[in-house]
Enzyme design. Structure first.
Site, PDB file in Angstrom:
ATOM      1  CG  HIS A 137     -10.872   8.202   2.195  1.00 17.95           C
ATOM      2  ND1 HIS A 137     -11.891   7.326   1.934  1.00 17.95           N
ATOM      3  CD2 HIS A 137      -9.851   7.460   2.672  1.00 17.95           C
ATOM      4  CE1 HIS A 137     -11.491   6.091   2.239  1.00 17.95           C
ATOM      5  NE2 HIS A 137     -10.269   6.152   2.704  1.00 17.95           N
TER       6      HIS A 137
ATOM      7  NE  ARG B 101      -5.028   6.224   1.021  1.00 15.64           N
ATOM      8  CZ  ARG B 101      -5.862   5.558   1.800  1.00 15.64           C
ATOM      9  NH1 ARG B 101      -6.526   6.192   2.741  1.00 15.64           N
ATOM     10  NH2 ARG B 101      -6.034   4.271   1.617  1.00 15.64           N
TER      11      ARG B 101
ATOM     12  CG  HIS C 233      -8.825   7.464  -1.374  1.00 16.32           C
ATOM     13  ND1 HIS C 233      -8.528   7.025  -2.631  1.00 16.32           N
ATOM     14  CD2 HIS C 233      -8.480   6.459  -0.526  1.00 16.32           C
ATOM     15  CE1 HIS C 233      -8.026   5.798  -2.550  1.00 16.32           C
ATOM     16  NE2 HIS C 233      -7.985   5.428  -1.284  1.00 16.32           N
TER      17      HIS C 233
ATOM     18  CD  GLN D 263      -5.990   9.916   3.490  1.00 20.57           C
ATOM     19  OE1 GLN D 263      -6.661   8.980   3.906  1.00 20.57           O
ATOM     20  NE2 GLN D 263      -4.672   9.944   3.566  1.00 20.57           N
TER      21      GLN D 263
ATOM     22  CD  GLU E 278      -3.152   3.622  -1.026  1.00 22.96           C
ATOM     23  OE1 GLU E 278      -3.870   4.453  -0.427  1.00 22.96           O
ATOM     24  OE2 GLU E 278      -1.951   3.488  -0.801  1.00 22.96           O
TER      25      GLU E 278
ATOM     26  CG  LEU F 283     -12.275   4.516  -1.671  1.00 23.15           C
ATOM     27  CD1 LEU F 283     -11.809   5.947  -1.492  1.00 23.15           C
ATOM     28  CD2 LEU F 283     -11.797   3.653  -0.544  1.00 23.15           C
TER      29      LEU F 283
ATOM     30  CG  PHE G 271      -2.361  -0.031   0.980  1.00 24.67           C
ATOM     31  CD1 PHE G 271      -2.916  -1.017   0.191  1.00 24.67           C
ATOM     32  CD2 PHE G 271      -3.211   0.929   1.538  1.00 24.67           C
ATOM     33  CE1 PHE G 271      -4.294  -1.056  -0.048  1.00 24.67           C
ATOM     34  CE2 PHE G 271      -4.577   0.905   1.312  1.00 24.67           C
ATOM     35  CZ  PHE G 271      -5.123  -0.092   0.517  1.00 24.67           C
TER      36      PHE G 271
ATOM     37  NE  ARG H 186      -6.732   7.035   7.127  1.00 33.39           N
ATOM     38  CZ  ARG H 186      -7.108   5.966   6.400  1.00 33.39           C
ATOM     39  NH1 ARG H 186      -6.563   4.790   6.619  1.00 33.39           N
ATOM     40  NH2 ARG H 186      -8.025   6.088   5.471  1.00 33.39           N
TER      41      ARG H 186
END
Ligand SMILES: Cc1cc2nc3c(=O)[nH]c(=O)nc-3n(C[C@H](O)[C@H](O)[C@H](O)COP(=O)(O)OP(=O)(O)OC[C@H]3O[C@@H](n4cnc5c(N)ncnc54)[C@H](O)[C@@H]3O)c2cc1C
Ligand code: SF4
Ligand code: SF4
Ligand code: FES
Lengths: 277, 580
Positions: free
Chosen positions: B351, B286, B238, B236, B255, B252, B123, B386
């Protein structure tokens, strides 16, 4: 790059007939709205709520087909409203949206599904077997050792988002109202997924057969047809369990031995009662 | 309702929220011997956490044996641009593996390695393959496991119950007040300790991946009760939400699509991440990927629906269907796109909230006695940005800690009771929404708020836009007292629900906009067009928000909470970054 939306289903005005009412009375009420490309039934219902019927009761949360809140009967068939596109429904007639029928109504599209939660609470939770074999079933760090093939098998059932639409269509619950004798397909499958866990230490057969009432299922497969997760509830969960119940309960040798618990698993005490609706 | 009774309950520990953090807190509190209740706006098992897809970051080292907590800590700090609370990042990195194994023992089933241990996937921002996962429905697996553990743990659950006020006796929080959504019946809880596990506030933006519940209730309730909030400017976005069709915009695209090898291209077919982060490419952090996509679109290289292409069609179709089954379904059903054959179109979506209630890392205690916070409702762990996978670890690690912290406080406390005046006040608010003389429609005000935030406080910010947004938010302040539900029925009234939520969202929006204006630099998820670089000063300071009410909100830069014994790890990472 291909256009993502089929232009044959161009947006335009659509009519929705939404069931409005409570336990005492109710009727289908017609609303008309302008649609956008790709709109789903939940979008339409929320737009009607915002602009035309501010007290319209509807349950939803994720709007991503992941939480299982927005189940309703759309054109007579249980569907997730957030996963059902308007342009996939016949354009020449109004779209009907009604609450699930197997559960008591709260208001409009919202039903009281708490019975399902009471059933779930009756199911003995996953309990690892005692004396797991080091290096074979559990490693030095305490992590389970499981095959991907076992994971894949369990995974089919664990995809369930608890939309309760299979419960809604199962005639044992919907028509015969035998909520106090049958846990319903969702929870038959839940028990199957626990039973399938290679390290589960509970013998679930009696609960499946007795309080769970698996015998009441007569394999109509209606549950499988409506499952938004495409789970083969009947073929992969219920039928194999039915077979095991028959084998183990009626095999004369096993009967003589008073049916030893499966795979060295422990039998839980019988459950009090199957919950009432 | 005015002459009806109020249902009353009494607990040692009351948890608000049934996401991962709330369930884990309730389990911990019950295990510590506290009589525990749990309240949530939605049904059990439906909380926002259920949507999480990609996985849970824990340095188990099953796929990459070199992995360890220290590297996870460093990755988290680097991702957070060193504004994280160091202790929180440390506890998270150290304890996430235990929490993952514990879930397995409670029945969760995750994908396996060939050695039959839990598999881990790559990730963005994580040095090693670290995310424990099951397909792309990791959140569902966690929720179902914790849900089951909770209902077999002597926790009493109140579903579809909305809390509208925290109730204090002097300086201390002693309970809360709200109503049952199904009937509109009023309900009051006395609790020796109360845990906010209320999640984030994505619904302040129109384009969001967040569920309906995410209206920042916990942030607003904590603020009103006198708690401090931290890092609220860091929201955040995304990088990959769906952009089309309009109804699903914001939904969404995990990821994990990039983790499994998905490639980003602009309309000219160029793999543009080469220009923004040639080293990490699609798996950059991100904030970087989101800004890159935004910039491509803004500069005219976007797709027909205003996004970027995200492509997995070069991967084996069966692999895609097995590893990303819900993405496959989501695009096929909702957009009519078969992702094994065609690229997806994606763009940034709101997000996650890095900011939240400031807590003691070890116990989740806020500065208000009796009040605890955890999960997305709390702030500090993630700093300015994050990393994917760090929330599912965070909610378990700190959910457990907050549950234990609250139980310890409750076990040491005598009985508490709710002051009648505070209860009457809370009741009056709800009755005002139903029967008051207000004329403001909550549905409309919610739209206005979303527009203000989207226009002025989005992914790129500047002084002019922020100042204008704050001015507009102040106009809403004047109107918010006049909110009234369009219908006065009690049962399942969506307008009633939204009245208080809009109020909460307005408070949260103020925090974000004002903190964003104060932070004159660009860092992590906060990008200022008029202050594009890092500032040394701001690199050492978090913004603390506190006040006595919506009209009295103060913001104070406060030095980052460090720890001497971690200094070496942090410095080593900073050096390594400079070198590369
Ligand atoms: C689509 C998606 C994918 C994601 N994927 C990942 C991932 O792969 N890895 C990862 O680490 N993170 C991921 N995240 C982020 C992560 O899921 C969340 O940050 C996390 O689940 C938050 O959990 P929580 O327990 O703090 O709160 P939530 O799950 O948001 O729960 C909040 C709870 O509080 C309740 N509540 C709120 N207000 C009130 C009130 N006033 N009264 C009563 N109850 C209230 C709600 O009903 C709900 O039960 C993802 C998020 C999304 C949206
Ligand atoms: S197959 Fe069995 S469980 Fe499924 S709907 Fe038919 S009777 Fe019900
Ligand atoms: S099995 Fe399928 S239909 Fe039944 S509750 Fe689960 S997801 Fe819904
Ligand atoms: S709203 Fe969650 S499944 Fe439809």
């Amino acid at each position: 790059m291909s256009e993502t939306i089929d232009l044959a289903h161009a947006p335009g005005p659509r009519k929705l007939q939404i069931w409005r009412g409570d336990l005492t009375s109710g009727e289908l009420v017609e609303y008309e709205l302008e649609t956008e490309p790709g709109m789903v039934v939940l979008d339409a219902v929320l737009e009607i709520q915002r602009s035309q019927a501010p007290d319209l009761a509807v349950r939803w949360n994720c709007k991503a087909a992941k939480c299982g809140s927005c189940s309703a009967e759309v054109n007579g068939r249980p569907r997730l409203m957030c996963k059902t596109r308007l342009d996939h429904l016949p354009a020449d007639q109004p779209i009907t949206v009604e609450p699930m029928r197997a559960f008591p109504l709260i208001r409009d599209l919202v039903t009281d599904v708490s019975w399902n939660y009471r059933v779930n609470k009756q199911i003995t939770p996953f309990t690892p077997r005692e004396n797991l074999k080091p290096g074979v079933e559990v490693n030095a760090k305490g992590e389970f050792l499981i095959d991907q093939t076992d994971t894949d098998r369990m995974s089919e059932f664990r995809k369930c988002i608890e939309c309760f639409m299979c419960q809604d269509v199962c005639h044992v619950l919907r028509d015969h109202r035998l909520h106090d004798r049958y846990y319903g397909p969702r929870f038959m499958m839940r028990m199957a997924s626990l039973d399938m866990h290679p390290l589960d230490g509970v013998d679930r057969l009696d609960q499946i057969a007795d309080e769970g009432g698996i015998g009441l299922c007569n394999i109509t497969k209606c549950c499988t047809e409506v499952c938004p997760e495409g789970i083969h509830i009947t073929d992969n969960a219920i039928i194999p369990m039915k077979e095991r119940v028959v084998d183990q309960r009626h095999d004369p040798v096993l009967k003589l031995l008073h049916r030893t618990p499966n795979k060295g698993r422990i039998k839980p005490p019988p459950r009090s009662e199957t919950p009432r609706l | 309702m005015s002459d009806g009774g109020i249902e009353h309950h009494d607990y040692d520990v009351l948890v608000l929220g049934s996401g991962g953090s709330g369930l884990r807190a309730a389990i911990a509190a019950a295990e510590a011997g506290a009589r525990t209740g749990l309240v949530c706006k939605s049904l059990l098992g439906k909380a926002h956490t259920v949507m999480a897809e990609g996985g849970l970051a824990a340095s188990l080292g099953n796929v990459a044996p070199e992995d360890n907590w220290a590297t996870h800590f460093q990755d988290t700090m680097f991702g957070g641009k060193y504004l994280n609370n160091w202790r929180m990042a440390e506890l998270h990195a150290k304890e996430a593996p235990d929490r993952a194994r514990e879930l397995e023992h409670w029945g969760a089933v995750f994908d396996r390695t060939p050695q039959r241990t839990m598999s881990q996937r790559a990730f963005g921002g994580h040095t090693y393959k670290r995310l424990v996962h099951i397909g792309d429905r990791t959140g569902l697996e966690m929720i179902r496991t914790l849900h089951d553990k909770t209902v077999h743990s002597d926790v009493e659950v109140f579903m579809e119950t909305t809390i509208t006020r925290l109730i204090k006796d002097g300086e201390r929080v002693v309970g809360c007040f709200g109503y049952r959504r199904q009937t509109g019946e009023l309900i009051a809880f006395a609790a020796k300790a109360l845990v906010l596990a209320t999640g984030g506030s994505g619904r302040i933006y129109k384009i969001t991946s967040n569920s309906q519940d995410c209206t920042g209730d916990g942030y607003a309730l904590a603020f009103e009760a006198g708690a401090q909030l931290v890092d609220m400017e860091f929201v955040q976005f995304h990088p990959t939400g769906m952009v089309y069709p309009p109804g699903v915009a914001g939904l969404l695209v995990t990821e994990a699509v990039r983790g499994e090898g998905g490639i980003l291209r602009n309309k000219d077919g160029e793999r543009f991440m080469e220009r923004y982060d040639p080293k990490r490419m699609e798996l950059s952090t991100r904030d970087v990927v989101a800004r890159s996509i935004y910039t491509e679109v803004k500069e005219g290289r976007g797709t027909p629906h205003g996004g970027a292409y995200l492509d997995v069609s070069h991967l084996d179709p069966d692999y895609v269907k097995r590893k990303l089954p819900s993405m496959y379904d989501q695009f096929l059903e909702l957009a009519g796109v078969d992702i094994t054959k065609e690229p997806m179109q994606v763009g940034p979506t709101c997000h996650y909230f890095m900011g939240g209630v400031k807590v003691d890392p070890d116990t989740g205690a806020t500065r208000v006695p009796g009040l605890f916070a955890t999960g997305e409702a709390s702030g500090g762990m993630n700093g300015a940005n994050r990393l994917g996978g760090n929330s599912l670890g965070d909610i378990l690690v700190f959910g457990r800690r907050a549950g234990e912290g609250a139980a310890a406080t409750a076990n040491a406390s005598g009985a508490v009771s709710l002051p009648a005046e505070a209860v009457a006040d809370a009741r009056a608010e709800i009755e005002g929404f139903l029967h008051g003389s207000g004329t403001e429609n909550p549905f409309h005000m919610h739209r206005e708020l979303q527009k203000i935030m989207g226009d002025g406080v989005g992914i790129f910010r500047d002084e002019e836009g922020l100042t204008e947004a704050i001015g507009k938010l102040e106009e809403l302040d004047a109107r918010v007292a006049n909110l009234r539900a369009p219908s006065d029925r009690l049962d399942y009234n969506p307008g009633l629900q939204l009245c208080r939520e809009v109020r909460n969202m307005l408070t949260v929006s103020h925090m974000i906009a004002r903190a964003a204006l104060l932070r004159e630099e660009s860092r992590g998820a906060h990008s200022r067009l008029d202050h594009t670089g890092y500032s040394d000063y701001w690199g050492e300071h978090n913004i603390i928000v506190e006040g006595t009410g919506a009209h009295d909100m103060s913001l104070t830069p406060t030095p980052v909470v460090k720890r001497d014994e971690l200094e070496e790890l942090v410095e080593a990472r900073k050096e390594a970054e400079k070198a590369s």
